[in-house]
Design a protein around this motif. Structure first.
Motif, PDB file in Angstrom:
ATOM      1  N   LYS A 251      49.074   9.770  -1.290  1.00 59.53           N
ATOM      2  CA  LYS A 251      48.682   9.939   0.109  1.00 59.53           C
ATOM      3  C   LYS A 251      47.256  10.470   0.232  1.00 59.53           C
ATOM      4  O   LYS A 251      46.560  10.175   1.197  1.00 59.53           O
ATOM      5  CB  LYS A 251      49.639  10.902   0.834  1.00 59.53           C
ATOM      6  N   MET A 252      46.837  11.238  -0.765  1.00 62.12           N
ATOM      7  CA  MET A 252      45.464  11.737  -0.739  1.00 62.12           C
ATOM      8  C   MET A 252      44.476  10.589  -0.826  1.00 62.12           C
ATOM      9  O   MET A 252      43.461  10.579  -0.143  1.00 62.12           O
ATOM     10  CB  MET A 252      45.226  12.701  -1.909  1.00 62.12           C
ATOM     11  N   ALA A 253      44.810   9.639  -1.698  1.00 60.07           N
ATOM     12  CA  ALA A 253      43.938   8.480  -1.855  1.00 60.07           C
ATOM     13  C   ALA A 253      43.923   7.673  -0.554  1.00 60.07           C
ATOM     14  O   ALA A 253      42.866   7.257  -0.068  1.00 60.07           O
ATOM     15  CB  ALA A 253      44.422   7.617  -3.022  1.00 60.07           C
ATOM     16  N   LEU A 254      45.095   7.502   0.020  1.00 61.49           N
ATOM     17  CA  LEU A 254      45.216   6.717   1.254  1.00 61.49           C
ATOM     18  C   LEU A 254      44.439   7.364   2.399  1.00 61.49           C
ATOM     19  O   LEU A 254      43.742   6.703   3.166  1.00 61.49           O
ATOM     20  CB  LEU A 254      46.708   6.616   1.621  1.00 61.49           C
ATOM     21  N   MET A 255      44.563   8.674   2.500  1.00 62.98           N
ATOM     22  CA  MET A 255      43.949   9.405   3.619  1.00 62.98           C
ATOM     23  C   MET A 255      42.523   9.839   3.307  1.00 62.98           C
ATOM     24  O   MET A 255      41.873  10.475   4.126  1.00 62.98           O
ATOM     25  CB  MET A 255      44.788  10.657   3.952  1.00 62.98           C
ATOM     26  N   GLU A 256      42.067   9.568   2.084  1.00 60.05           N
ATOM     27  CA  GLU A 256      40.740   9.990   1.622  1.00 60.05           C
ATOM     28  C   GLU A 256      40.532  11.475   1.870  1.00 60.05           C
ATOM     29  O   GLU A 256      39.569  11.896   2.533  1.00 60.05           O
ATOM     30  CB  GLU A 256      39.641   9.172   2.304  1.00 60.05           C
ATOM     31  N   ILE A 257      41.446  12.258   1.385  1.00 63.07           N
ATOM     32  CA  ILE A 257      41.353  13.702   1.586  1.00 63.07           C
ATOM     33  C   ILE A 257      41.086  14.376   0.253  1.00 63.07           C
ATOM     34  O   ILE A 257      41.532  13.904  -0.798  1.00 63.07           O
ATOM     35  CB  ILE A 257      42.634  14.241   2.267  1.00 63.07           C
TER      36      ILE A 257
ATOM     37  N   ILE B 188      46.803  14.897   9.979  1.00 61.90           N
ATOM     38  CA  ILE B 188      47.177  13.498   9.710  1.00 61.90           C
ATOM     39  C   ILE B 188      47.694  13.350   8.272  1.00 61.90           C
ATOM     40  O   ILE B 188      48.593  12.558   7.993  1.00 61.90           O
ATOM     41  CB  ILE B 188      45.986  12.539   9.982  1.00 61.90           C
ATOM     42  N   PHE B 189      47.138  14.155   7.355  1.00 59.94           N
ATOM     43  CA  PHE B 189      47.634  14.128   5.981  1.00 59.94           C
ATOM     44  C   PHE B 189      49.104  14.579   5.932  1.00 59.94           C
ATOM     45  O   PHE B 189      49.926  13.992   5.240  1.00 59.94           O
ATOM     46  CB  PHE B 189      46.773  15.008   5.072  1.00 59.94           C
TER      47      PHE B 189
ATOM     48  N   ASN C 190      46.005   4.696  11.665  1.00 59.75           N
ATOM     49  CA  ASN C 190      46.243   3.239  11.614  1.00 59.75           C
ATOM     50  C   ASN C 190      46.886   2.802  10.301  1.00 59.75           C
ATOM     51  O   ASN C 190      47.729   1.911  10.277  1.00 59.75           O
ATOM     52  CB  ASN C 190      44.929   2.494  11.832  1.00 59.75           C
ATOM     53  N   LYS C 191      46.472   3.471   9.208  1.00 60.77           N
ATOM     54  CA  LYS C 191      47.052   3.125   7.908  1.00 60.77           C
ATOM     55  C   LYS C 191      48.537   3.459   7.846  1.00 60.77           C
ATOM     56  O   LYS C 191      49.278   2.894   7.048  1.00 60.77           O
ATOM     57  CB  LYS C 191      46.330   3.877   6.789  1.00 60.77           C
ATOM     58  N   LEU C 192      48.938   4.423   8.657  1.00 60.20           N
ATOM     59  CA  LEU C 192      50.333   4.874   8.607  1.00 60.20           C
ATOM     60  C   LEU C 192      51.237   4.069   9.542  1.00 60.20           C
ATOM     61  O   LEU C 192      52.459   4.183   9.500  1.00 60.20           O
ATOM     62  CB  LEU C 192      50.421   6.363   8.951  1.00 60.20           C
ATOM     63  N   ARG C 193      50.629   3.264  10.404  1.00 63.15           N
ATOM     64  CA  ARG C 193      51.437   2.518  11.374  1.00 63.15           C
ATOM     65  C   ARG C 193      52.230   1.407  10.682  1.00 63.15           C
ATOM     66  O   ARG C 193      51.728   0.745   9.794  1.00 63.15           O
ATOM     67  CB  ARG C 193      50.525   1.864  12.415  1.00 63.15           C
ATOM     68  N   ASN C 194      53.459   1.248  11.101  1.00 59.80           N
ATOM     69  CA  ASN C 194      54.221   0.089  10.632  1.00 59.80           C
ATOM     70  C   ASN C 194      55.268  -0.291  11.668  1.00 59.80           C
ATOM     71  O   ASN C 194      55.354   0.351  12.733  1.00 59.80           O
ATOM     72  CB  ASN C 194      54.826   0.353   9.242  1.00 59.80           C
TER      73      ASN C 194
END
Lengths: 480, 252
Positions: free
Chosen positions: B127-133, B156-157, B189-193
């Motif tokens: 999730k860190m990679a996805l959220m760029e955190i 959001i993370f 937006n990345k988390l929307r499904n």
């Protein structure tokens, strides 16, 4: 409503150590006279010089007045209504650990202290003190191989009189204060540790103090001497049964660190705090002081204070050696009617001496929690440094947190910093945790754990676990 | 998924929500817009179960479950997530430890085994990679000394870690510059499904440039007075909330 009860449950679990051991005791009659002092001394078969020392202290004590300056209130103590000596009767005097009365052994098992060397983690040696006497010390032989002396004070007076004569009362003189004078007159046991030159003590040394008998006071005396280049980590734990009447505990601890020596002293104090209406509990009036005698020496006090009805203690460091360091890390929790007035004194005497104070007070119920600290920089203490941080956390709105920092600087090269904060566990913090799926009890535990983390990190592993449980911050959340 | 019917609620005798009706289906993004004091934040707080607010009338269900009967932590367990307008600080508690506790408490609620350290770390890395955190942010005390942008990214993370059914973003854009808004919106937006839904509560249209809603609702004086497609947000931006107020006056 709900929230408060959860907070209380979290901060103060029901006192688990309140049981009484049914064992016959050998007691002195109530009250304090010269004869009682003589009685104690003869019970312990002490040499004449020790008796003289006690009598001197007693006579001095008679001329002193009980201090009243602390931010605590308690009814007058009737010193003639206390039993000053109480020892569990053991049929035979145990010569080894195997001969300890099974009832006493079970008492300590129940407290989580095993006197069975095989069962213990090898990292800790224990001296177990019940009421006025030590009943056994583990790992003595292994330690002796390194020249380390770890035994009860009574034994030390018999076996190592030259060391006791040399060091006892040198850091806390018998005339120091009301309670230390009282202690010097009637102390009945305690621990003695001597770490010879260049030895790094391979295990934690610990003393577990237990008050069992009714109407007795516990007056123990601990002396730790770390010779040149040595190191020792010492732990102290304590509990008492639940009783309606207040009981007095007035201990004295002295630490002496020679050149390049380091002493780390950790306490988890969990004397019976009294019930939720403030009935009963221990009066904990303790004098703890260490001296960094030699250059580059270090003394570090860490304390987790959760018990006692009233606590009055200021573990201090006299920074005499050049480049010496003193540290004080404290968590003091008060709930219901508990009162604590605790802190430290850092006396900078040598050059380039450093001290660090981190005090975390947590108050709940209608309790009162005070930090009182003195940073003193002597005229000749060039380049002294001090950093003090005093944080208070309030749970509820009926408790109090107070900070009394005293700073006396007589050398203008000193740098002294003091920071203090007071905060409350906010509804907002709890709701935030709730919204993430965390219930209120766990949320309070997380917040308290976070608040206390800096001090918890200082505790040796084995104690940290116990201390965390005490604050009930175990993340597994033991819902009662 | 979320069904709000005739919801009336208030705080300390003051009635703020006066009959809200709203249906949100899985896969949808809804935006609630409105002037200050219209009841936007109250709606978010009532849905999350903040106890200062009193529900006077109406019902709220999430996948058929009556939310109003549940405590805030049970609602979280049911999959409701609120990204706070003002995330709070907990000194000394690392963000990682906080999130781990939250994830495992929610799992416990659902009758799932807690994640062990290895599984948790793996999920966090993902999730860190996805959220760029940044890892460093997560090893710091929760929100303590975080910038406004860092706090919102952390929200959001947490949403990414908890994988809620319904995420409510309460004024997530407030106090953020445009770059920070873009980063936060990308995260959402990345988390929307197709199985989850988002309710964006905002005063300004600009966040909706990045999180594009399927429906826009205008909240005014405790009621939804106008609903429409995403273009409604643009109209509001252009003409201000006064045009809604005027329309309402004319209607009276």
């Amino acid at each position: 409503m709900n929230e408060m009860s959860a907070i209380e449950k979290t901060v103060l679990n029901d006192y688990k150590y309140g049981f009484v051991t049914n064992i016959e005791a050998d007691e002195a009659p109530k009250g304090l006279t010269e004869d009682i002092v003589r009685f104690i001394s003869s019970k312990k078969n002490e040499p004449e010089w020790m008796l003289e020392w006690r009598l001197k202290a007693y006579r001095h004590w008679l001329k002193m007045e009980e201090p009243k300056w602390a931010n605590i209130k308690y009814p007058p103590i009737n010193y003639q209504d206390i039993i000053y000596y109480s020892a569990p009767k053991q049929k035979i005097k145990p010569k080894s650990l195997d001969e300890i009365d099974p009832e006493l052994r079970r008492t300590f098992e129940k407290l989580g202290i095993s006197l069975d060397e095989q069962k213990r983690l090898t990292g800790v040696a224990v001296d177990a003190v019940i009421d006025s006497v030590s009943i056994g010390t583990t790992f003595k032989e292994q330690l002796a191989e390194l020249g380390i002396i770890f035994c009860s004070m009574s034994e030390a007076i018999q076996e190592h009189p030259e060391l006791i004569k040399k060091f006892l009362g040198t850091v806390v003189p018998i005339t120091d204060n009301y309670f230390s004078a009282l202690n010097a007159a009637v102390f009945s046991d305690g621990s003695f540790c001597y770490i010879p030159k260049g030895v790094r003590c391979p295990m934690e040394l610990s003393t577990y103090f237990r008050i069992n008998a009714e109407n007795t006071g516990q007056f123990e005396r601990t002396l730790i001497v770390a010779e040149e280049g040595s190191y020792v980590s010492y732990l102290e734990g304590c509990t008492a049964p639940m009783r309606d009447k207040n009981q007095l505990h007035a201990a004295v601890v002295e630490l002496i660190a020679a050149e390049n020596a380091e002493i780390k002293y950790s306490t988890v104090q969990n004397w019976y705090p009294g019930d939720k209406d403030g009935k009963g509990g221990i009066y904990n009036f303790v004098t703890k002081r260490g001296i960094c005698q030699g250059n580059n020496s270090k003394i570090s006090w860490t304390q987790v204070e959760t018990g006692s009805a009233v606590t009055w203690k200021y573990p201090s460091v006299i920074l005499k050696g050049d480049n010496s360091t003193g540290e004080f890390y404290s968590i003091a929790v008060t709930n219901h009617h508990q009162q604590a007035d605790t802190g430290t004194k850092m006396m900078h005497i040598g050059k380039n001496t450093k001290s660090r104070i981190v005090s975390k007070g947590i108050s709940a119920g209608v309790s009162n929690n005070s930090y009182r600290g003195l940073v003193h920089v002597n005229k000749k203490a060039e380049n002294a440094r001090n950093f003090s941080q005093c944080d208070s956390l309030l749970l509820g709105d009926k408790c109090g947190a107070h900070t009394f920092p005293y700073i006396e600087v007589k050398n203008n090269s000193a740098i002294v910093e003091h920071e203090a904060t007071t905060s409350k566990i906010g509804e907002d913090q709890i709701f935030y945790c709730n919204q993430r799926g965390i219930d209120t009890e766990t949320a309070v535990a997380l917040i308290i754990n976070g608040f206390a983390r800096e001090v918890m990190n200082q505790l040796p592993m084995e104690f940290a676990v116990e201390a965390q449980k005490l604050l009930a911050v175990s993340l597994e959340g033991s819902v009662g | 998924m979320l069904s709000i019917q005739n919801l009336h609620a208030g705080i300390e005798e003051k009635k703020i929500l006066k009959g809200i009706n709203l249906e949100i289906k899985a896969g949808e993004v809804h935006a609630i817009m409105g002037p200050n004091g219209s009841g936007k934040s109250t709606l978010a707080s009532v849905l999350a179960g903040r106890k200062e607010y009193e529900v006077l009338e109406g019902s709220v269900t999430l996948d058929g479950k009556n939310l109003l009967e549940l405590s805030p932590e049970e609602r979280a367990g049911e999959g409701l997530f609120l990204a706070f307008q003002y995330p709070i600080e907990i000194p000394g508690l690392t963000t990682t430890n906080f999130i781990k506790t939250a994830v495992n408490e929610v799992r416990k609620y659902r009758g799932e085994e807690p994640l062990d350290a290895v599984a948790f770390l793996k999920m966090m890395k993902e999730k860190m990679a996805l959220m760029e955190i940044d890892q460093r942010l997560l090893s710091r005390s929760l929100n303590e000394g975080f910038s406004g942008g860092e706090k919102k990214r952390n929200e959001i993370f947490q949403m990414a870690m908890l994988q809620p059914k319904l995420a409510i973003l309460d004024e997530t854009d407030s106090g953020l510059d445009i770059d920070a808004i873009r980063i936060v919106a990308n995260g959402v937006n990345k988390l929307r499904n197709k199985d989850n839904a988002v309710l964006v509560v905002t005063h300004y249209q600009r966040l909706l440039d990045y999180i594009v809603p399927d429906f826009v609702h205008v909240l005014y004086n405790g009621r939804i007075v106008k609903s429409g497609p995403k273009e409604l947000a643009l109209e509001l931006e252009e003409r201000g909330y006064d045009f809604i107020k005027n329309e309402l006056k004319e209607a009276v």
